[in-house]
Write an enzyme that holds these catalytic residues in place. Structure first.
Site, PDB file in Angstrom:
ATOM      1  N   HIS A 293     -40.777 -28.446 -14.701  1.00  0.00           N
ATOM      2  CA  HIS A 293     -39.459 -28.023 -14.239  1.00  0.00           C
ATOM      3  C   HIS A 293     -38.588 -27.566 -15.408  1.00  0.00           C
ATOM      4  O   HIS A 293     -38.691 -28.095 -16.512  1.00  0.00           O
ATOM      5  CB  HIS A 293     -38.759 -29.176 -13.516  1.00  0.00           C
TER       6      HIS A 293
ATOM      7  N   ASP B 149     -42.335 -29.865 -19.529  1.00  0.00           N
ATOM      8  CA  ASP B 149     -42.330 -30.346 -18.160  1.00  0.00           C
ATOM      9  C   ASP B 149     -42.433 -29.130 -17.237  1.00  0.00           C
ATOM     10  O   ASP B 149     -41.983 -28.036 -17.603  1.00  0.00           O
ATOM     11  CB  ASP B 149     -41.018 -31.098 -17.908  1.00  0.00           C
TER      12      ASP B 149
ATOM     13  N   HIS C 239     -32.842 -32.917 -16.593  1.00  0.00           N
ATOM     14  CA  HIS C 239     -31.984 -32.254 -15.594  1.00  0.00           C
ATOM     15  C   HIS C 239     -30.532 -32.713 -15.687  1.00  0.00           C
ATOM     16  O   HIS C 239     -29.672 -32.139 -15.026  1.00  0.00           O
ATOM     17  CB  HIS C 239     -32.504 -32.517 -14.180  1.00  0.00           C
TER      18      HIS C 239
ATOM     19  N   ASP D 220     -46.123 -33.372 -14.950  1.00  0.00           N
ATOM     20  CA  ASP D 220     -46.102 -32.780 -13.611  1.00  0.00           C
ATOM     21  C   ASP D 220     -46.751 -31.400 -13.592  1.00  0.00           C
ATOM     22  O   ASP D 220     -46.739 -30.723 -12.562  1.00  0.00           O
ATOM     23  CB  ASP D 220     -44.679 -32.716 -13.045  1.00  0.00           C
TER      24      ASP D 220
END
Length: 353
Positions: free
Chosen positions: A201, A199, A162, A279
């Site tokens: 995200h 991931d 991120h 995740d």
């Protein structure tokens, strides 16, 4: 500003970046007695229990290694300890103003999403929070060199997808993936890199950093309904695969098979950077997908077969995962990769694990 003046400034910036990379101590020779598994006890974040205020398990990195040791798959003395990234290393990607902003404990608290960090003296934040992250950055950067030499490397930490050159967020302070790739371009005679970001995200940080760089191909398979909801960054994904909340193991793996098949036809990389967040696990409160532990192992196996079967060096980063069970799932997946002969956990000097 004239075109020639702008071009000159770009050339100067690239020359300075190259100088910083060539002057760095993050690349060093690793003896054959070591396996390309990178970890330091400095990775884990422990400070007065404050780390427990974020759902991320900030001790998972050490727990992964303890599981591997317990199973007899690795010996701690054969693990590679990375160097900590310095300010000059970080300036390869980050701006001076962004790094200076980290001298504010408030800014760091917002990036790591732990409000009480704002109340701490910055000297403590640097030591207890940012030092572990800088160590993990060193591990990600070194992983590319080891992968080029050995065919594969795993940084037990890293994967801060991120964070971009100018902005951190989502527990990601430094852009380790972007740094790793720029070091590889300069040091390793690598000119084409594929990021496979699995991931849950979206990897908006590296997407922004390489938005205009055709040397980098990004395959991002993510849940579109969760953080970061960065619609601008989505424009820079070369191959995006949306997996909505509730997606189950079989559906997920089928989509991955199709994505890897398309990626192979679209791009021929010299290096694969695999962001292997856990995740996506069933029950993860943030990822909201329903992938089984066995599904994670099969996912990782598919990515390694994709790269190793084509003799493409591959690095794996552990990235996100917000359940205590993640550490065991990652360790089991590494054991599966070893059992399937996709990685070799024996050190080269003795042939022993």
């Amino acid at each position: 500003m004239s075109t020639s003046s702008s071009s000159s400034k770009t050339d100067d910036a690239e020359a300075l970046r190259r100088h910083r990379i060539l002057s760095s101590q993050l690349y060093f020779d690793v003896p054959p007695s070591k396996v390309p598994l990178i970890y330091s006890s400095s990775y884990d974040i422990h400070f007065l229990g404050i780390e427990k205020l974020h759902p991320f398990d900030s001790s998972k990195w050490g727990r992964i290694c303890r599981f591997l040791t317990k199973e007899g798959i690795m010996d701690q003395k054969h693990v590679v300890e990375p160097a900590e990234s310095t300010k000059d290393d970080l300036l390869v990607v980050h701006s001076e103003s962004y790094l200076k902003s980290l001298n504010s404990s408030l800014n760091v608290s917002m990036i790591v999403e732990v409000p009480p960090v704002a109340m701490l003296p910055n000297c403590l934040v640097q030591k207890k929070v940012l030092h572990p992250f800088r160590k993990q950055v060193g591990g990600t950067v070194l992983a590319a060199k080891l992968a080029k030499e050995r065919g594969w490397a795993i940084n037990v930490g890293g994967g801060f997808h991120h964070c971009s050159s100018e902005k951190g967020g989502g527990f990601c302070v430094y852009a380790d993936i972007s740094l790793c790739i720029h070091f590889a371009f300069v040091h390793l005679n690598i000119s084409r890199v594929m990021i496979i970001d699995l991931d849950a995200h979206q990897g908006n940080g590296h997407e922004i950093d390489f938005s205009e760089d055709r040397r980098v191909f990004i395959l991002d398979m993510y849940n579109p309904g969760i953080y970061p909801l960065d619609f601008e960054a989505r424009r820079y994904i070369d191959l995006g695969v949306e997996v909505k909340s509730g997606t189950t193991t079989d559906e997920y793996l089928t989509k991955l098979d199709c994505a890897l098949e398309v990626a192979e036809k679209k791009f021929d990389p010299d290096l694969v950077v695999y962001n292997a967040g856990t995740d996506i696990l069933d029950g993860d409160p943030l990822g909201r997908l329903k992938i089984s532990p066995d599904g994670i192992a099969r996912r990782d196996e598919k990515v390694f077969r994709f790269a190793r079967g084509r003799n493409i060096p591959v690095i794996m980063l552990t990235s996100g995962g917000y359940m205590k069970s993640s550490a065991k799932v990652i360790a089991d997946s590494i054991i599966n990769l070893s059992n399937k002969s996709l990685i070799d956990m024996k050190n080269l000097s003795t042939g022993k694990a």
